[in-house]
Design a protein around this motif. Structure first.
Motif, PDB file in Angstrom:
ATOM      1  N   GLN A   5      80.294 -20.657 -10.690  1.00 37.93           N
ATOM      2  CA  GLN A   5      80.081 -21.996 -10.151  1.00 37.93           C
ATOM      3  C   GLN A   5      81.286 -22.416  -9.314  1.00 37.93           C
ATOM      4  O   GLN A   5      82.425 -22.206  -9.714  1.00 37.93           O
ATOM      5  CB  GLN A   5      79.894 -23.012 -11.279  1.00 37.93           C
ATOM      6  CG  GLN A   5      78.649 -22.770 -12.095  1.00 37.93           C
ATOM      7  CD  GLN A   5      78.551 -23.727 -13.253  1.00 37.93           C
ATOM      8  OE1 GLN A   5      79.566 -24.231 -13.730  1.00 37.93           O
ATOM      9  NE2 GLN A   5      77.363 -23.978 -13.720  1.00 37.93           N
ATOM     10  N   PRO A   6      81.029 -23.038  -8.151  1.00 37.60           N
ATOM     11  CA  PRO A   6      82.160 -23.530  -7.354  1.00 37.60           C
ATOM     12  C   PRO A   6      82.820 -24.723  -8.055  1.00 37.60           C
ATOM     13  O   PRO A   6      82.173 -25.449  -8.808  1.00 37.60           O
ATOM     14  CB  PRO A   6      81.507 -23.956  -6.038  1.00 37.60           C
ATOM     15  CG  PRO A   6      80.083 -24.200  -6.390  1.00 37.60           C
ATOM     16  CD  PRO A   6      79.745 -23.296  -7.538  1.00 37.60           C
ATOM     17  N   PRO A   7      84.104 -24.907  -7.836  1.00 37.56           N
ATOM     18  CA  PRO A   7      84.785 -26.055  -8.442  1.00 37.56           C
ATOM     19  C   PRO A   7      84.261 -27.362  -7.847  1.00 37.56           C
ATOM     20  O   PRO A   7      83.818 -27.403  -6.699  1.00 37.56           O
ATOM     21  CB  PRO A   7      86.254 -25.840  -8.100  1.00 37.56           C
ATOM     22  CG  PRO A   7      86.264 -24.868  -6.982  1.00 37.56           C
ATOM     23  CD  PRO A   7      84.995 -24.091  -7.041  1.00 37.56           C
ATOM     24  N   THR A   8      84.308 -28.414  -8.642  1.00 37.82           N
ATOM     25  CA  THR A   8      83.852 -29.727  -8.189  1.00 37.82           C
ATOM     26  C   THR A   8      84.969 -30.744  -8.315  1.00 37.82           C
ATOM     27  O   THR A   8      85.919 -30.549  -9.073  1.00 37.82           O
ATOM     28  CB  THR A   8      82.652 -30.217  -9.019  1.00 37.82           C
ATOM     29  OG1 THR A   8      83.077 -30.368 -10.380  1.00 37.82           O
ATOM     30  CG2 THR A   8      81.487 -29.237  -8.965  1.00 37.82           C
ATOM     31  N   GLN A  13      89.119 -33.526 -12.001  1.00 33.89           N
ATOM     32  CA  GLN A  13      89.741 -34.654 -12.699  1.00 33.89           C
ATOM     33  C   GLN A  13      89.835 -34.416 -14.201  1.00 33.89           C
ATOM     34  O   GLN A  13      90.551 -35.115 -14.892  1.00 33.89           O
ATOM     35  CB  GLN A  13      88.979 -35.932 -12.384  1.00 33.89           C
ATOM     36  CG  GLN A  13      89.116 -36.302 -10.920  1.00 33.89           C
ATOM     37  CD  GLN A  13      88.208 -37.436 -10.485  1.00 33.89           C
ATOM     38  OE1 GLN A  13      87.231 -37.744 -11.129  1.00 33.89           O
ATOM     39  NE2 GLN A  13      88.555 -38.035  -9.360  1.00 33.89           N
ATOM     40  N   ASP A  14      89.130 -33.412 -14.698  1.00 34.45           N
ATOM     41  CA  ASP A  14      89.173 -33.077 -16.124  1.00 34.45           C
ATOM     42  C   ASP A  14      90.085 -31.897 -16.434  1.00 34.45           C
ATOM     43  O   ASP A  14      90.139 -31.439 -17.563  1.00 34.45           O
ATOM     44  CB  ASP A  14      87.757 -32.755 -16.632  1.00 34.45           C
ATOM     45  CG  ASP A  14      86.841 -33.960 -16.575  1.00 34.45           C
ATOM     46  OD1 ASP A  14      87.337 -35.098 -16.680  1.00 34.45           O
ATOM     47  OD2 ASP A  14      85.625 -33.755 -16.408  1.00 34.45           O
ATOM     48  N   ARG A  26      90.606 -20.794  -6.722  1.00 36.87           N
ATOM     49  CA  ARG A  26      89.219 -21.198  -6.475  1.00 36.87           C
ATOM     50  C   ARG A  26      89.166 -22.579  -5.831  1.00 36.87           C
ATOM     51  O   ARG A  26      88.379 -22.813  -4.916  1.00 36.87           O
ATOM     52  CB  ARG A  26      88.420 -21.179  -7.771  1.00 36.87           C
ATOM     53  CG  ARG A  26      88.210 -19.749  -8.282  1.00 36.87           C
ATOM     54  CD  ARG A  26      87.309 -19.662  -9.484  1.00 36.87           C
ATOM     55  NE  ARG A  26      85.981 -20.130  -9.123  1.00 36.87           N
ATOM     56  CZ  ARG A  26      85.276 -20.976  -9.866  1.00 36.87           C
ATOM     57  NH1 ARG A  26      85.771 -21.451 -10.982  1.00 36.87           N
ATOM     58  NH2 ARG A  26      84.063 -21.341  -9.499  1.00 36.87           N
ATOM     59  N   TYR A  27      90.006 -23.506  -6.287  1.00 33.42           N
ATOM     60  CA  TYR A  27      90.044 -24.839  -5.675  1.00 33.42           C
ATOM     61  C   TYR A  27      90.578 -24.772  -4.249  1.00 33.42           C
ATOM     62  O   TYR A  27      90.166 -25.546  -3.394  1.00 33.42           O
ATOM     63  CB  TYR A  27      90.876 -25.805  -6.522  1.00 33.42           C
ATOM     64  CG  TYR A  27      90.074 -26.426  -7.640  1.00 33.42           C
ATOM     65  CD1 TYR A  27      89.286 -27.541  -7.407  1.00 33.42           C
ATOM     66  CD2 TYR A  27      90.087 -25.882  -8.921  1.00 33.42           C
ATOM     67  CE1 TYR A  27      88.532 -28.104  -8.424  1.00 33.42           C
ATOM     68  CE2 TYR A  27      89.336 -26.438  -9.940  1.00 33.42           C
ATOM     69  CZ  TYR A  27      88.566 -27.541  -9.681  1.00 33.42           C
ATOM     70  OH  TYR A  27      87.802 -28.096 -10.686  1.00 33.42           O
ATOM     71  N   LEU A  62      98.292 -29.792  -7.001  1.00 32.43           N
ATOM     72  CA  LEU A  62      97.074 -29.178  -6.470  1.00 32.43           C
ATOM     73  C   LEU A  62      96.082 -30.257  -6.033  1.00 32.43           C
ATOM     74  O   LEU A  62      95.530 -30.199  -4.940  1.00 32.43           O
ATOM     75  CB  LEU A  62      96.434 -28.258  -7.513  1.00 32.43           C
ATOM     76  CG  LEU A  62      95.083 -27.647  -7.121  1.00 32.43           C
ATOM     77  CD1 LEU A  62      95.248 -26.707  -5.929  1.00 32.43           C
ATOM     78  CD2 LEU A  62      94.449 -26.947  -8.293  1.00 32.43           C
ATOM     79  N   LEU A  63      95.884 -31.250  -6.893  1.00 33.92           N
ATOM     80  CA  LEU A  63      94.936 -32.326  -6.555  1.00 33.92           C
ATOM     81  C   LEU A  63      95.418 -33.132  -5.352  1.00 33.92           C
ATOM     82  O   LEU A  63      94.611 -33.568  -4.527  1.00 33.92           O
ATOM     83  CB  LEU A  63      94.712 -33.230  -7.762  1.00 33.92           C
ATOM     84  CG  LEU A  63      94.053 -32.557  -8.969  1.00 33.92           C
ATOM     85  CD1 LEU A  63      93.891 -33.552 -10.097  1.00 33.92           C
ATOM     86  CD2 LEU A  63      92.725 -31.920  -8.609  1.00 33.92           C
ATOM     87  N   LYS A  64      96.736 -33.309  -5.245  1.00 32.52           N
ATOM     88  CA  LYS A  64      97.275 -34.051  -4.094  1.00 32.52           C
ATOM     89  C   LYS A  64      97.001 -33.310  -2.793  1.00 32.52           C
ATOM     90  O   LYS A  64      96.613 -33.923  -1.800  1.00 32.52           O
ATOM     91  CB  LYS A  64      98.773 -34.307  -4.267  1.00 32.52           C
ATOM     92  CG  LYS A  64      99.071 -35.420  -5.227  1.00 32.52           C
ATOM     93  CD  LYS A  64     100.547 -35.720  -5.288  1.00 32.52           C
ATOM     94  CE  LYS A  64     100.800 -36.833  -6.287  1.00 32.52           C
ATOM     95  NZ  LYS A  64     102.205 -37.171  -6.353  1.00 32.52           N
ATOM     96  N   ILE A  65      97.214 -32.001  -2.782  1.00 31.57           N
ATOM     97  CA  ILE A  65      96.991 -31.247  -1.541  1.00 31.57           C
ATOM     98  C   ILE A  65      95.506 -31.222  -1.184  1.00 31.57           C
ATOM     99  O   ILE A  65      95.144 -31.157  -0.019  1.00 31.57           O
ATOM    100  CB  ILE A  65      97.578 -29.830  -1.618  1.00 31.57           C
ATOM    101  CG1 ILE A  65      97.708 -29.268  -0.215  1.00 31.57           C
ATOM    102  CG2 ILE A  65      96.740 -28.905  -2.454  1.00 31.57           C
ATOM    103  CD1 ILE A  65      98.690 -28.175  -0.077  1.00 31.57           C
ATOM    104  N   LEU A  66      94.645 -31.329  -2.190  1.00 26.64           N
ATOM    105  CA  LEU A  66      93.199 -31.367  -1.954  1.00 26.64           C
ATOM    106  C   LEU A  66      92.707 -32.800  -1.695  1.00 26.64           C
ATOM    107  O   LEU A  66      91.526 -33.006  -1.470  1.00 26.64           O
ATOM    108  CB  LEU A  66      92.456 -30.773  -3.153  1.00 26.64           C
ATOM    109  CG  LEU A  66      92.720 -29.287  -3.421  1.00 26.64           C
ATOM    110  CD1 LEU A  66      92.067 -28.861  -4.708  1.00 26.64           C
ATOM    111  CD2 LEU A  66      92.267 -28.440  -2.250  1.00 26.64           C
ATOM    112  N   ARG A  67      93.641 -33.741  -1.772  1.00 24.17           N
ATOM    113  CA  ARG A  67      93.329 -35.167  -1.575  1.00 24.17           C
ATOM    114  C   ARG A  67      92.289 -35.681  -2.564  1.00 24.17           C
ATOM    115  O   ARG A  67      91.352 -36.389  -2.202  1.00 24.17           O
ATOM    116  CB  ARG A  67      92.902 -35.431  -0.145  1.00 24.17           C
ATOM    117  CG  ARG A  67      94.022 -35.149   0.834  1.00 24.17           C
ATOM    118  CD  ARG A  67      93.652 -35.499   2.220  1.00 24.17           C
ATOM    119  NE  ARG A  67      94.794 -35.189   3.082  1.00 24.17           N
ATOM    120  CZ  ARG A  67      94.697 -35.041   4.372  1.00 24.17           C
ATOM    121  NH1 ARG A  67      93.553 -35.211   4.981  1.00 24.17           N
ATOM    122  NH2 ARG A  67      95.764 -34.766   5.075  1.00 24.17           N
TER     123      ARG A  67
END
Length: 70
Positions: A5-8, A13-14, A26-27, A62-67
């Motif tokens: 499954q692709p990341p969502t 956020q979890d 993968r992200y 990681l989340l910051k770079i993915l906005r």
């Protein structure tokens, strides 16, 4: 999340505070081999932390770079 499954965004956020390099890859939309090659060159756009033989990526950068708001 499993390998088929692709990341969502909701799944991101979890995530725990640190994730393995393969999950981070993968992200980022890159493969395992590319992720390890970039990590070895210190060229990933996120920090990589070595814990023993394991490579981990802090989730917040990681989340910051993915906005993705965390």
């Amino acid at each position: 999340m499993n390998a088929t499954q692709p990341p969502t965004i909701s799944g991101a956020q979890d995530l725990p505070p640190m994730i393995d390099l393969i999950t981070a890859a993968r992200y980022l939309g890159i493969g395992r081999t590319t992720a390890y090659a970039l990590a070895a060159k210190n060229a990933l756009p996120v920090p990589v932390v070595r814990i023993g033989t394991a490579l981990r990526v802090p989730t917040v950068p990681l989340l910051k770079i993915l906005r993705i708001d965390c």
